[in-house]
Design a protein around this motif. Structure first.
Motif, PDB file in Angstrom:
ATOM      1  N   MET A  35       4.826 -61.983 -33.089  1.00 34.22           N
ATOM      2  CA  MET A  35       4.172 -62.337 -31.855  1.00 34.22           C
ATOM      3  C   MET A  35       4.642 -63.744 -31.467  1.00 34.22           C
ATOM      4  N   LYS A  36       5.011 -63.910 -30.200  1.00 33.29           N
ATOM      5  CA  LYS A  36       5.411 -65.212 -29.684  1.00 33.29           C
ATOM      6  C   LYS A  36       4.386 -65.670 -28.658  1.00 33.29           C
ATOM      7  N   ILE A  37       3.960 -66.930 -28.784  1.00 31.78           N
ATOM      8  CA  ILE A  37       2.952 -67.471 -27.875  1.00 31.78           C
ATOM      9  C   ILE A  37       3.451 -68.799 -27.325  1.00 31.78           C
ATOM     10  N   LEU A  38       3.436 -68.922 -26.016  1.00 30.69           N
ATOM     11  CA  LEU A  38       3.835 -70.155 -25.352  1.00 30.69           C
ATOM     12  C   LEU A  38       2.589 -70.782 -24.731  1.00 30.69           C
ATOM     13  N   GLY A  39       2.291 -72.006 -25.133  1.00 28.05           N
ATOM     14  CA  GLY A  39       1.190 -72.759 -24.540  1.00 28.05           C
ATOM     15  C   GLY A  39       1.761 -73.710 -23.506  1.00 28.05           C
ATOM     16  N   VAL A  40       1.192 -73.716 -22.309  1.00 25.37           N
ATOM     17  CA  VAL A  40       1.700 -74.560 -21.228  1.00 25.37           C
ATOM     18  C   VAL A  40       0.645 -75.584 -20.838  1.00 25.37           C
ATOM     19  N   SER A  41       1.026 -76.845 -20.926  1.00 22.48           N
ATOM     20  CA  SER A  41       0.182 -77.935 -20.448  1.00 22.48           C
ATOM     21  C   SER A  41       0.746 -78.358 -19.107  1.00 22.48           C
ATOM     22  N   GLY A  42       0.059 -77.989 -18.041  1.00 21.86           N
ATOM     23  CA  GLY A  42       0.556 -78.243 -16.697  1.00 21.86           C
ATOM     24  C   GLY A  42       0.140 -79.574 -16.107  1.00 21.86           C
ATOM     25  N   SER A  43      -0.654 -80.336 -16.828  1.00 23.33           N
ATOM     26  CA  SER A  43      -1.090 -81.634 -16.319  1.00 23.33           C
ATOM     27  C   SER A  43       0.062 -82.616 -16.391  1.00 23.33           C
ATOM     28  N   LEU A  44       0.271 -83.349 -15.301  1.00 22.71           N
ATOM     29  CA  LEU A  44       1.359 -84.323 -15.273  1.00 22.71           C
ATOM     30  C   LEU A  44       0.914 -85.703 -15.723  1.00 22.71           C
ATOM     31  N   THR A  45      -0.376 -85.879 -15.921  1.00 23.82           N
ATOM     32  CA  THR A  45      -0.882 -87.183 -16.361  1.00 23.82           C
ATOM     33  C   THR A  45      -1.785 -87.008 -17.563  1.00 23.82           C
ATOM     34  N   GLY A  46      -1.876 -88.020 -18.363  1.00 19.59           N
ATOM     35  CA  GLY A  46      -2.789 -87.997 -19.499  1.00 19.59           C
ATOM     36  C   GLY A  46      -2.327 -87.088 -20.620  1.00 19.59           C
ATOM     37  N   GLU A  47      -3.140 -87.026 -21.665  1.00 18.49           N
ATOM     38  CA  GLU A  47      -2.793 -86.249 -22.844  1.00 18.49           C
ATOM     39  C   GLU A  47      -3.834 -85.204 -23.216  1.00 18.49           C
ATOM     40  N   LYS A  48      -4.984 -85.213 -22.553  1.00 13.89           N
ATOM     41  CA  LYS A  48      -6.080 -84.329 -22.957  1.00 13.89           C
ATOM     42  C   LYS A  48      -5.704 -82.854 -22.887  1.00 13.89           C
ATOM     43  N   THR A  49      -5.060 -82.433 -21.815  1.00 11.13           N
ATOM     44  CA  THR A  49      -4.686 -81.028 -21.661  1.00 11.13           C
ATOM     45  C   THR A  49      -3.689 -80.627 -22.737  1.00 11.13           C
ATOM     46  N   SER A  50      -2.702 -81.469 -22.959  1.00  5.70           N
ATOM     47  CA  SER A  50      -1.686 -81.190 -23.970  1.00  5.70           C
ATOM     48  C   SER A  50      -2.307 -81.076 -25.360  1.00  5.70           C
ATOM     49  N   ILE A  51      -3.226 -81.965 -25.680  1.00  2.65           N
ATOM     50  CA  ILE A  51      -3.893 -81.923 -26.980  1.00  2.65           C
ATOM     51  C   ILE A  51      -4.715 -80.640 -27.123  1.00  2.65           C
ATOM     52  N   GLY A  52      -5.418 -80.256 -26.067  1.00  8.07           N
ATOM     53  CA  GLY A  52      -6.215 -79.037 -26.095  1.00  8.07           C
ATOM     54  C   GLY A  52      -5.366 -77.800 -26.300  1.00  8.07           C
ATOM     55  N   LEU A 101       4.856 -76.114 -24.160  1.00  5.84           N
ATOM     56  CA  LEU A 101       5.621 -76.629 -23.033  1.00  5.84           C
ATOM     57  C   LEU A 101       4.736 -77.639 -22.325  1.00  5.84           C
ATOM     58  N   ASP A 102       5.109 -78.906 -22.411  1.00  5.22           N
ATOM     59  CA  ASP A 102       4.308 -79.996 -21.861  1.00  5.22           C
ATOM     60  C   ASP A 102       5.033 -80.597 -20.658  1.00  5.22           C
ATOM     61  N   LEU A 103       4.473 -80.421 -19.465  1.00  7.68           N
ATOM     62  CA  LEU A 103       5.136 -80.898 -18.250  1.00  7.68           C
ATOM     63  C   LEU A 103       5.147 -82.419 -18.113  1.00  7.68           C
ATOM     64  N   THR A 104       4.354 -83.115 -18.923  1.00 12.10           N
ATOM     65  CA  THR A 104       4.357 -84.576 -18.880  1.00 12.10           C
ATOM     66  C   THR A 104       5.751 -85.107 -19.175  1.00 12.10           C
ATOM     67  N   ALA A 105       6.460 -84.488 -20.107  1.00 11.48           N
ATOM     68  CA  ALA A 105       7.803 -84.917 -20.463  1.00 11.48           C
ATOM     69  C   ALA A 105       8.761 -84.734 -19.286  1.00 11.48           C
ATOM     70  N   PHE A 106       8.566 -83.684 -18.492  1.00 11.55           N
ATOM     71  CA  PHE A 106       9.450 -83.435 -17.359  1.00 11.55           C
ATOM     72  C   PHE A 106       9.208 -84.428 -16.219  1.00 11.55           C
TER      73      PHE A 106
END
Length: 61
Positions: free
Chosen positions: A1-18, A38-43
């Protein structure tokens, strides 16, 4: 099973941590699962197209 978690928030770290914590919980229950974050903050730092949200704290008047 492959699972991709996407953090779409461009600011802060809370979404990415969650999202990361959710992926780790899935991995703990199913060690065979392949997880990736996949963390959009880096992009945002590399792309002039992605910008922070403006007006998120506005109230309707």
């Amino acid at each position: 099973m492959k699972i991709l978690g996407v953090s779409g928030s461009l600011t802060g770290e809370k979404t990415s941590i969650g999202v990361y914590e959710a992926l780790m919980a899935i991995k703990a229950e199913n060690p065979e699962a392949e997880t990736e974050l996949l963390d959009l903050t880096a992009f945002r730092k590399k792309s002039p197209i992605l910008k922070e949200c403006e007006g998120a704290n506005r109230t309707n008047e």
